[in-house]
Scaffold this motif. Structure first.
Motif, PDB file in Angstrom:
ATOM      1  N   ALA A  37       9.941   1.100  -5.802  1.00  0.00           N
ATOM      2  CA  ALA A  37       9.371   2.309  -6.413  1.00  0.00           C
ATOM      3  C   ALA A  37       7.942   2.008  -6.829  1.00  0.00           C
ATOM      4  O   ALA A  37       7.684   1.077  -7.594  1.00  0.00           O
ATOM      5  N   CYS A  38       6.999   2.788  -6.323  1.00  0.00           N
ATOM      6  CA  CYS A  38       5.580   2.579  -6.644  1.00  0.00           C
ATOM      7  C   CYS A  38       5.362   2.819  -8.138  1.00  0.00           C
ATOM      8  O   CYS A  38       5.870   3.781  -8.712  1.00  0.00           O
ATOM      9  N   PRO A  39       4.578   1.933  -8.771  1.00  0.00           N
ATOM     10  CA  PRO A  39       4.377   2.084 -10.215  1.00  0.00           C
ATOM     11  C   PRO A  39       3.457   3.267 -10.569  1.00  0.00           C
ATOM     12  O   PRO A  39       3.454   3.715 -11.706  1.00  0.00           O
ATOM     13  N   TYR A  40       2.725   3.777  -9.587  1.00  0.00           N
ATOM     14  CA  TYR A  40       1.695   4.778  -9.911  1.00  0.00           C
ATOM     15  C   TYR A  40       2.313   6.152 -10.178  1.00  0.00           C
ATOM     16  O   TYR A  40       2.109   6.737 -11.241  1.00  0.00           O
ATOM     17  N   HIS A  41       3.111   6.672  -9.215  1.00  0.00           N
ATOM     18  CA  HIS A  41       3.746   7.977  -9.411  1.00  0.00           C
ATOM     19  C   HIS A  41       5.216   7.965  -9.014  1.00  0.00           C
ATOM     20  O   HIS A  41       5.815   9.003  -8.783  1.00  0.00           O
ATOM     21  N   GLY A  42       5.774   6.773  -8.877  1.00  0.00           N
ATOM     22  CA  GLY A  42       7.224   6.674  -8.696  1.00  0.00           C
ATOM     23  C   GLY A  42       7.766   6.926  -7.299  1.00  0.00           C
ATOM     24  O   GLY A  42       8.986   6.957  -7.101  1.00  0.00           O
ATOM     25  N   VAL A  43       6.904   7.092  -6.317  1.00  0.00           N
ATOM     26  CA  VAL A  43       7.399   7.311  -4.951  1.00  0.00           C
ATOM     27  C   VAL A  43       8.230   6.095  -4.512  1.00  0.00           C
ATOM     28  O   VAL A  43       7.832   4.946  -4.735  1.00  0.00           O
ATOM     29  N   HIS A 102       0.879  -1.163   0.000  1.00  0.00           N
ATOM     30  CA  HIS A 102       0.000   0.000   0.000  1.00  0.00           C
ATOM     31  C   HIS A 102       0.918   1.215   0.000  1.00  0.00           C
ATOM     32  O   HIS A 102       1.581   1.503   1.003  1.00  0.00           O
ATOM     33  N   CYS A 103       0.977   1.896  -1.124  1.00  0.00           N
ATOM     34  CA  CYS A 103       1.877   3.049  -1.210  1.00  0.00           C
ATOM     35  C   CYS A 103       1.364   4.175  -0.317  1.00  0.00           C
ATOM     36  O   CYS A 103       0.170   4.474  -0.311  1.00  0.00           O
ATOM     37  N   PRO A 104       2.258   4.802   0.456  1.00  0.00           N
ATOM     38  CA  PRO A 104       1.805   5.857   1.370  1.00  0.00           C
ATOM     39  C   PRO A 104       1.268   7.090   0.628  1.00  0.00           C
ATOM     40  O   PRO A 104       0.560   7.889   1.236  1.00  0.00           O
ATOM     41  N   HIS A 105       1.579   7.231  -0.674  1.00  0.00           N
ATOM     42  CA  HIS A 105       1.021   8.374  -1.396  1.00  0.00           C
ATOM     43  C   HIS A 105      -0.493   8.228  -1.539  1.00  0.00           C
ATOM     44  O   HIS A 105      -1.250   8.896  -0.851  1.00  0.00           O
ATOM     45  N   ARG A 106      -0.941   7.304  -2.382  1.00  0.00           N
ATOM     46  CA  ARG A 106      -2.386   7.147  -2.525  1.00  0.00           C
ATOM     47  C   ARG A 106      -2.822   5.698  -2.533  1.00  0.00           C
ATOM     48  O   ARG A 106      -3.916   5.374  -2.989  1.00  0.00           O
ATOM     49  N   GLY A 107      -1.961   4.828  -2.047  1.00  0.00           N
ATOM     50  CA  GLY A 107      -2.387   3.441  -1.884  1.00  0.00           C
ATOM     51  C   GLY A 107      -2.115   2.550  -3.080  1.00  0.00           C
ATOM     52  O   GLY A 107      -2.677   1.465  -3.184  1.00  0.00           O
ATOM     53  N   GLY A 108      -1.272   2.965  -3.968  1.00  0.00           N
ATOM     54  CA  GLY A 108      -0.914   2.115  -5.115  1.00  0.00           C
ATOM     55  C   GLY A 108      -0.275   0.814  -4.647  1.00  0.00           C
ATOM     56  O   GLY A 108       0.238   0.725  -3.525  1.00  0.00           O
ATOM     57  N   PRO A 109      -0.331  -0.221  -5.491  1.00  0.00           N
ATOM     58  CA  PRO A 109       0.247  -1.516  -5.113  1.00  0.00           C
ATOM     59  C   PRO A 109       1.773  -1.501  -5.281  1.00  0.00           C
ATOM     60  O   PRO A 109       2.277  -1.625  -6.401  1.00  0.00           O
TER      61      PRO A 109
HETATM   62  S1  FES Z   1       0.196   5.942  -5.180  1.00  0.00           S
HETATM   63 FE1  FES Z   1       2.218   5.292  -5.126  1.00  0.00          FE
HETATM   64  S2  FES Z   1       3.296   6.936  -5.977  1.00  0.00           S
HETATM   65 FE2  FES Z   1       1.265   7.612  -5.965  1.00  0.00          FE
END
Ligand code: FES
Ligand SMILES: [Fe+2]
Lengths: 343, 78
Positions: free
Chosen positions: A84-90, A65-72
């Motif tokens: 590195a989160c695939p959604y926005h690279g965090v 669960h990505c701390p940004h917006r919950g991406g996998p």
């Molecule tokens: S939800 Fe993971 S980088 Fe945005």
């Protein structure tokens, strides 16, 4: 540190802890071979975990669960001890710290520790994770019984997933009497009386539930212990065809996946050495594994056919006092944890 | 069989057994069933039954132990 809540949890905090497993314990999460350098996602104790190995083979686990917006996070790219989160690279480090926010460098998320990290240890062919609700620096150690930890024993892990509440799987192990009936047509449990008187004996780490006056004939006793992790163990005699080395032992751990699925870990162990050890390992691979599996399937089919509220509508009798004790043990643990959390 | 969860009967071996290994497994179980639980008894039983060792020779304690060491440890973590 803020506590990170589990979604979909039961409203009652004690019931929630019983459903998803008490906290602050090491739980076996999967066989070692499930995790490689490419991250995988596994649901355990009501959460989704992202697990991966760094180049040295060390396993890391973050909540998936990505701390940004919950991406996998598990669908992202592993970068050593970070992912590195695939959604926005965090980028999140294995201790839960965000090390990089590519879309907004220097923002206050960078350097904070908002992701839930799990401590991980690999032992006896399985990966264990410490189930805490917040990030902690050093979890307590855990040990498993001598059948696994002592070099005098040889063992194989059997892993399985059953569509039932994890407590059904534990009740089943705490119920030796079912061996005489459910497993009567098996390679190892045809012997022994079909009636027995049981007693409970306390140990330093839990208790033993055993038949009085019968040992080493069938599935005659089960032990429950908590030593940083919760385990059960039992012994079943091998028939003569099993050769020298005496009984085989099972060390079992059950980990809740969700309300209706359990991860089952049974280590099959035997105290054997030299040619006997090698011969047992050969026979296990060649034929015994299949026989043990057939027995385990009898358990799975039975438990999966039981209704989710079966344990609310029972008429227990004397040979059920072991599972009553186990339920009380878990309830006490969960109640103490819920009270501690409520402050 | 359901495929929505992990249910794998064979987890300990990396490959199917050979016919020779199956016959050997049968012979070892028969020897144990007859009460031959020491290495000399087991080897004598295998030779009486007539299942030849892999090299076509009679079994010896050394050849049996060496084969078991290889087969019994195959696929074990180092
Ligand atoms: S939800 Fe993971 S980088 Fe945005
Ligand atoms: Fe069983």
């Amino acid at each position: 540190m803020t506590t990170i809540a589990i979604a979909n949890a039961a409203a009652d905090p004690v019931e929630k802890l019983l459903t998803f497993g008490p906290k602050n314990l090491w739980y076996a999460v999967c066989p070692s071979g499930f995790v490689g350098e490419k991250p995988v996602s596994l649901r355990r104790f009501g959460r989704k975990l992202a697990l991966w190995r760094d180049a040295s083979g060390q396993v890391h686990a973050l909540e998936d669960h990505c701390p940004h917006r919950g991406g996998p996070l598990s669908q992202g790219v592993a970068l050593g001890d970070r992912i590195a989160c695939p959604y926005h690279g965090v980028e999140v480090r294995c201790d839960g710290t965000v090390t990089k926010v590519p879309g907004s460098p220097g923002c206050k998320l960078e350097g904070s520790r908002p992701a839930l990290a799990f401590h991980v240890k690999e032992a006896h062919g399985a990966i264990f994770a410490f189930n805490a609700d917040k990030n902690i620096d050093e979890p307590p150690a855990f040990t498993l019984p001598e059948e696994l930890s002592s070099p005098e024993f040889s063992s194989f892990l059997c892993y399985s997933e059953w569509k039932c509440d994890w407590r059904y799987a534990m009740d089943n192990v705490m119920d030796p009497m079912h061996g005489t009936f459910l497993h009567k047509q098996s390679h190892s449990m045809a012997e022994g009386d079909s009636t027995a008187a049981f007693r409970i004996r306390d140990t330093e780490t839990g208790f033993v539930f055993e038949k009085t006056g019968q040992r080493g004939v069938n599935f005659d006793w089960t032990e429950w212990g908590v030593t940083g992790t919760a385990w059960m163990r039992l012994e079943i005699p091998y028939p003569k065809t099993g050769g020298p080395g005496g009984n085989f032992a099972i060390v079992g751990c059950v980990t809740p996946i969700n309300e209706r699925m359990s991860a089952i870990f049974f280590w099959r162990c035997r105290k054997v050495d030299g040619w006997m050890r090698d011969t047992w390992r050969f026979l296990y691979r060649n034929r015994l594994e299949a026989r043990h599996w057939a027995v385990l399937e009898q358990d799975r089919v039975m438990l999966e056919a039981m209704e989710p509220d079966a344990n609310q509508r029972e008429h227990l009798y004397q040979h059920d006092i072991g599972l009553v004790r186990l339920r009380r043990f878990l309830k006490t643990m969960a109640t103490e944890q819920a009270q501690a959390a409520a402050g | 069989m359901d495929t929505d969860r992990y249910l794998q009967p064979q987890q300990a071996r990396q490959r199917p057994p050979t016919i020779f290994e199956d016959l050997l497994g049968d012979a070892i179980e028969r020897a144990f069933a007859a009460g031959n639980h020491t290495l000399p008894e087991l080897v004598a039983h295998l030779n009486r039954e007539g299942l030849p060792a892999g090299n076509g020779q009679p079994w010896t304690e050394d050849s049996f132990s060496a084969l078991m060491a290889r087969l019994g440890r195959e696929g074990d973590a180092a």
